[in-house]
Design a protein around this motif. Structure first.
Motif, PDB file in Angstrom:
ATOM      1  N   ASP B  69     -16.422 -46.703 -16.721  1.00  0.00           N
ATOM      2  CA  ASP B  69     -15.447 -46.255 -16.438  1.00  0.00           C
ATOM      3  C   ASP B  69     -13.988 -46.788 -16.750  1.00  0.00           C
ATOM      4  OD1 ASP B  69     -13.291 -44.477 -14.209  1.00  0.00           O
ATOM      5  OD2 ASP B  69     -14.723 -45.177 -12.897  1.00  0.00           O
ATOM      6  N   ALA B  70     -13.389 -46.186 -17.158  1.00  0.00           N
ATOM      7  CA  ALA B  70     -12.417 -47.748 -17.786  1.00  0.00           C
ATOM      8  C   ALA B  70     -11.115 -48.310 -16.037  1.00  0.00           C
ATOM      9  CB  ALA B  70     -10.527 -45.883 -18.747  1.00  0.00           C
TER      10      ALA B  70
ATOM     11  N   THR C 218     -19.857 -38.716 -22.544  1.00  0.00           N
ATOM     12  CA  THR C 218     -18.693 -38.300 -22.998  1.00  0.00           C
ATOM     13  C   THR C 218     -19.295 -37.405 -23.724  1.00  0.00           C
ATOM     14  OG1 THR C 218     -19.070 -40.228 -25.089  1.00  0.00           O
ATOM     15  CG2 THR C 218     -17.198 -40.938 -23.455  1.00  0.00           C
ATOM     16  N   GLY C 219     -20.347 -37.260 -24.242  1.00  0.00           N
ATOM     17  CA  GLY C 219     -20.677 -36.070 -24.942  1.00  0.00           C
ATOM     18  C   GLY C 219     -21.461 -34.637 -24.163  1.00  0.00           C
ATOM     19  N   GLY C 220     -21.458 -35.181 -22.610  1.00  0.00           N
ATOM     20  CA  GLY C 220     -21.833 -34.400 -21.462  1.00  0.00           C
ATOM     21  C   GLY C 220     -20.564 -34.183 -21.265  1.00  0.00           C
ATOM     22  N   TRP C 244     -11.919 -36.774 -16.554  1.00  0.00           N
ATOM     23  CA  TRP C 244     -12.588 -37.467 -16.373  1.00  0.00           C
ATOM     24  C   TRP C 244     -13.315 -37.560 -17.696  1.00  0.00           C
ATOM     25  CZ3 TRP C 244     -14.507 -39.369 -11.725  1.00  0.00           C
ATOM     26  CH2 TRP C 244     -13.307 -38.275 -10.746  1.00  0.00           C
ATOM     27  N   PHE C 245     -12.892 -36.802 -18.823  1.00  0.00           N
ATOM     28  CA  PHE C 245     -13.478 -37.340 -19.968  1.00  0.00           C
ATOM     29  C   PHE C 245     -12.657 -38.250 -20.182  1.00  0.00           C
ATOM     30  CE2 PHE C 245     -12.789 -37.423 -24.609  1.00  0.00           C
ATOM     31  CZ  PHE C 245     -13.745 -36.775 -25.024  1.00  0.00           C
ATOM     32  N   GLN C 246     -11.133 -38.714 -20.437  1.00  0.00           N
ATOM     33  CA  GLN C 246     -10.321 -39.317 -20.614  1.00  0.00           C
ATOM     34  C   GLN C 246     -10.625 -40.738 -20.173  1.00  0.00           C
ATOM     35  OE1 GLN C 246      -6.588 -39.160 -19.327  1.00  0.00           O
ATOM     36  NE2 GLN C 246      -5.790 -40.142 -21.136  1.00  0.00           N
ATOM     37  N   TYR C 249     -14.579 -41.806 -22.280  1.00  0.00           N
ATOM     38  CA  TYR C 249     -13.732 -42.206 -23.892  1.00  0.00           C
ATOM     39  C   TYR C 249     -13.421 -43.584 -23.318  1.00  0.00           C
ATOM     40  CZ  TYR C 249     -11.965 -42.322 -27.899  1.00  0.00           C
ATOM     41  OH  TYR C 249     -12.141 -42.002 -29.399  1.00  0.00           O
ATOM     42  N   ILE C 250     -12.277 -43.676 -22.585  1.00  0.00           N
ATOM     43  CA  ILE C 250     -11.566 -44.745 -22.687  1.00  0.00           C
ATOM     44  C   ILE C 250     -12.752 -45.825 -22.559  1.00  0.00           C
ATOM     45  CG2 ILE C 250      -9.682 -46.441 -21.875  1.00  0.00           C
ATOM     46  CD1 ILE C 250      -7.657 -43.348 -21.812  1.00  0.00           C
ATOM     47  N   GLY C 251     -12.768 -45.942 -21.281  1.00  0.00           N
ATOM     48  CA  GLY C 251     -13.703 -46.860 -20.315  1.00  0.00           C
ATOM     49  C   GLY C 251     -14.774 -47.361 -21.353  1.00  0.00           C
TER      50      GLY C 251
END
Lengths: 274, 138, 289
Positions: B69-70, C218-220, C244-246, C249-251
């Motif tokens: 989680d970012a 991220t694929g899901g 959520w994707f963002q 992905y960043i995480g």
């Protein structure tokens, strides 16, 4: 290894050693006073303990011992040593003043109140100061008010701030958790705003509102057999019910925060005691 | 006399070509540390099957979701830890409600309402109000 | 051996001052020494402080250094430094001053003050093999802490006994070569790998579970985005899934960066401990120390 050599050399080459016992009364007392002055109260208390043991009848020493424990923040030990010196109501003025402070610092406010009301060792002004402090810390505003009214001639620090705090305490309105829940039932987040946490209230409204809106969109477009809508329904319900729970909690927290603020300001007005 | 013996001793010791004792080297071992992976003690000591299930979900979340989680939770304990602790201490009705309430407060706009946790530096908001340290008046 | 010497010292002290009651200045000092040798540092500190208070400057030379040692052993680095400084100021003998400097450097290193440790090492008079070896060891440790690995390698190569242990230089060189290879786990490089393909950076640092985790998560979310887009609308997909994707992905690539840092930290820890193992294995008469 080199330390050992040093030690032995010192032991043998000490030519003119005075026959002094570093642990006798005079040395221990001097060391204790040095430690006390340099702010090492815990170590000073240990030294005073030894001296007090060697000179059990010296009440001045006992007072210093109690003061060292008090300064070290070891209030329970300070109280026990004070009580071992004399029964509370027969304490000397110096010890009684210290004892009253120790009880207050220990938060034993009931005990402090009883002691301060009964003791006649303390000068009236000192007794009143400690008693008013006790009532203020215990948030017994009417009692503090009547004590302050009985002494209209006292002014300056800390009496003026005591009067201000008492007035604020008397005027303080308690937040009702039931009312907070009731308000949030009608408008999510309103109870939190009522408790003074308006930002949390706003976010409760947003979280609940957006989830409910998404659920509504899902149902209105795709009917009741739509997972997306049901997920948001669950979230909306969770946020709504959580908001009710949180509103009651927020009102209780606000009451605690108000009491905490006043108590802290009482403490701040008495830097010599806290 | 002292000086002579001491000098003799040092002269002898200087003939040795090795300076460190074992304890001296051992003292230096603490200068580096292996990275510590978090341990979640809250997921241990489950009293019933429900607690076990929630602890399992918590560990799954922590390991596979939260680690990726970012955005970081503003609080100590984190929202997921808070939720599990609330469910364990308040039960299956009040626990989830407390968790939803916490999620709605995790916004970082209310920092002045909390004190900072001394170790994590995050806003301190324990499940038990008795453990809470309220902020000082401004 | 050490305990026997202390007991002997105490006995001689008692004989020498037999006419005095117990707890005189020298006996308190002897007691402090005994407590220090037994590892009872807090008791030793109290006794040393007492000796220092009553003995004044005349006992400083006997008290400052061991008192500093006690503070060092109890993790009170600031106090340790203070008393090492006092001991150093009282000593004129170069050899003793060197020993005090080394102990102070240890205190500084343990307190994380590597820069000050480095400065203090400049004052060491390394005029014998003993002090040259010891200086090299502390220089090596300090340079390692300051991540000056070339200097650390040179210092450790000087510190080891390559005559008695001919294989040792090879071990030190191998460990520093491993340290140099850690550059390939540059966290920024690893992060960029995960920016291009979620999980790739994690895979590169050997964290296979996290690599699969990031790729699947991220694929899901991408698949969910497509599903919501097709079955509901683009707005729903953007509103509900995209954040959520963002976030993950960043995480994912931020996590890859942290994993690379952890990889370096873990490997560096292992290398440093192995360097110390190598030093320990060369201590003369290690078994009896």
């Amino acid at each position: 290894m080199m330390r050992l050599i040093w030690l032995m050399l010192i032991l043998f080459s000490w030519p003119a050693l005075p026959a002094q016992d570093l642990y006798d009364v005079d040395h221990s007392l001097a060391f204790a006073q040095y430690l006390y002055k340099s702010g090492e109260y815990r170590l000073a208390a240990e030294e005073y303990e030894r001296v007090a043991f060697l000179k059990p009848g010296d009440l001045g020493l006992r007072l210093q011992l109690v003061a060292a424990y008090q300064r070290a923040g070891a209030f329970a030990q300070a109280q026990a040593r004070a009580e071992a010196t004399a029964p509370p109501l027969t304490m000397s003025p110096g010890l009684a003043a210290l004892y009253g402070r120790i009880l207050i610092q220990q938060d034993a406010l009931g005990e402090a109140r009883r002691f301060l009301r009964q003791t006649d060792s303390l000068p009236q002004a000192e007794r009143l100061l400690l008693l008013t402090t006790t009532e203020l810390l215990d948030q017994r505003w009417p009692q503090a008010d009547s004590l302050l009214r009985s002494q209209p001639t006292h002014s300056g620090a800390p009496w003026d701030s005591f009067r201000t705090l008492t007035d604020e305490g008397l005027a303080l309105k308690r937040k009702s958790p039931v009312l907070a829940i009731g308000l949030s039932t009608v408008v999510p987040g309103l109870g939190k705003a009522y408790a003074g946490y308006w930002k949390d209230g706003l976010f409760s409204l947003l979280f609940t509102g957006i989830s409910a809106w998404q659920a509504y969109r899902g149902f209105s477009r795709n009917g009741p057999r739509n997972a997306y809508a049901w997920v948001y329904t669950g979230l909306a319900a969770g946020f709504y019910l959580g908001n009710l729970y949180g509103s009651g909690k927020a009102a209780s927290r606000r009451n605690r925060q108000n009491q905490h603020d006043l108590r802290h300001r009482v403490e701040r007005s008495l830097p010599s005691l806290f | 006399m002292t000086r002579i013996i001491c000098t003799l001793f040092l002269a002898w010791s200087s003939l040795l070509a090795w300076g460190q004792s074992q304890s001296e080297i051992a003292q230096m071992r603490g200068l580096t540390q292996a990275p510590a992976r978090p341990q979640w003690s809250i997921a241990q000591d489950n009293q019933d099957e429900f607690q076990l299930a929630f602890s399992g979900m918590f560990l799954l979340y922590k390991n596979f979701i939260s680690s990726q989680d970012a955005s970081r939770c503003n609080f100590t304990p984190s929202c997921s830890e808070y939720a599990l602790e609330a469910i364990k201490s308040r039960g299956l009705l009040a626990g989830p409600l407390a968790a939803f309430d916490r999620l709605s407060r995790c916004t970082s706009v209310n920092q002045e309402d909390y004190t900072r946790h001394p170790e994590t530096g995050m806003l301190y908001d324990p499940v038990d109000p008795a453990e809470e340290r309220l902020p000082l008046p401004r | 051996m050490r305990l026997i010497l202390i007991c002997l010292g105490l006995l001689l002290a008692l004989i020498g001052t037999g006419r005095l009651p117990a707890q005189t200045l020298p006996q308190t000092l002897a007691f402090a020494e005994a407590q220090l040798a037994l590892g009872q540092y807090e008791t030793a500190i109290k006794a040393y402080r007492r000796v220092l208070y009553f003995g004044g400057d005349s006992v400083g030379s006997a008290v400052f250094a061991p008192l500093a040692d006690c503070y060092l052993a109890t993790g009170q680095a600031r106090q340790a430094q203070r008393y090492f400084n006092l001991a150093y100021a009282q000593t004129r003998d170069d050899s003793l001053r060197n020993e005090l400097l080394f102990r102070k450097v240890a205190a500084l290193l343990l307190a994380g003050q590597d820069g000050l440790a480095e400065v203090d090492l400049l004052s060491v008079q390394a005029n014998t093999p003993y002090f040259r070896q010891k200086l090299a060891f502390y220089e090596g440790v300090t340079a390692f802490q300051r991540e000056d690995f070339d200097r650390a390698e040179r210092a450790f190569l000087q510190a080891i006994d390559s005559v008695a242990f001919p294989g040792s230089p090879q071990v030190v060189r191998r460990l520093f070569a491993e340290q140099a290879r850690l550059r390939r786990f540059n966290p920024r490089k690893v992060r960029w790998m995960s920016v291009f393909l979620p999980g790739l950076g994690q895979l590169y640092v050997g964290e296979y579970r996290y690599a699969a985790n990031s790729l699947l998560l991220t694929g899901g979310l991408m698949a969910l985005f497509g599903y919501v887009f097709v079955n509901l609308s683009l707005i729903d997909a953007l509103f509900s899934v995209m954040p959520w994707f963002q976030r993950y992905y960043i995480g994912g690539y931020q996590h890859a960066y942290r994993l690379a840092e952890e990889k370096i930290q873990g490997e560096r820890h292992r290398i440093f401990q192995q360097l110390l193992d190598e030093m320990t294995s060369q201590i003369p008469g290690k078994a009896t120390d």
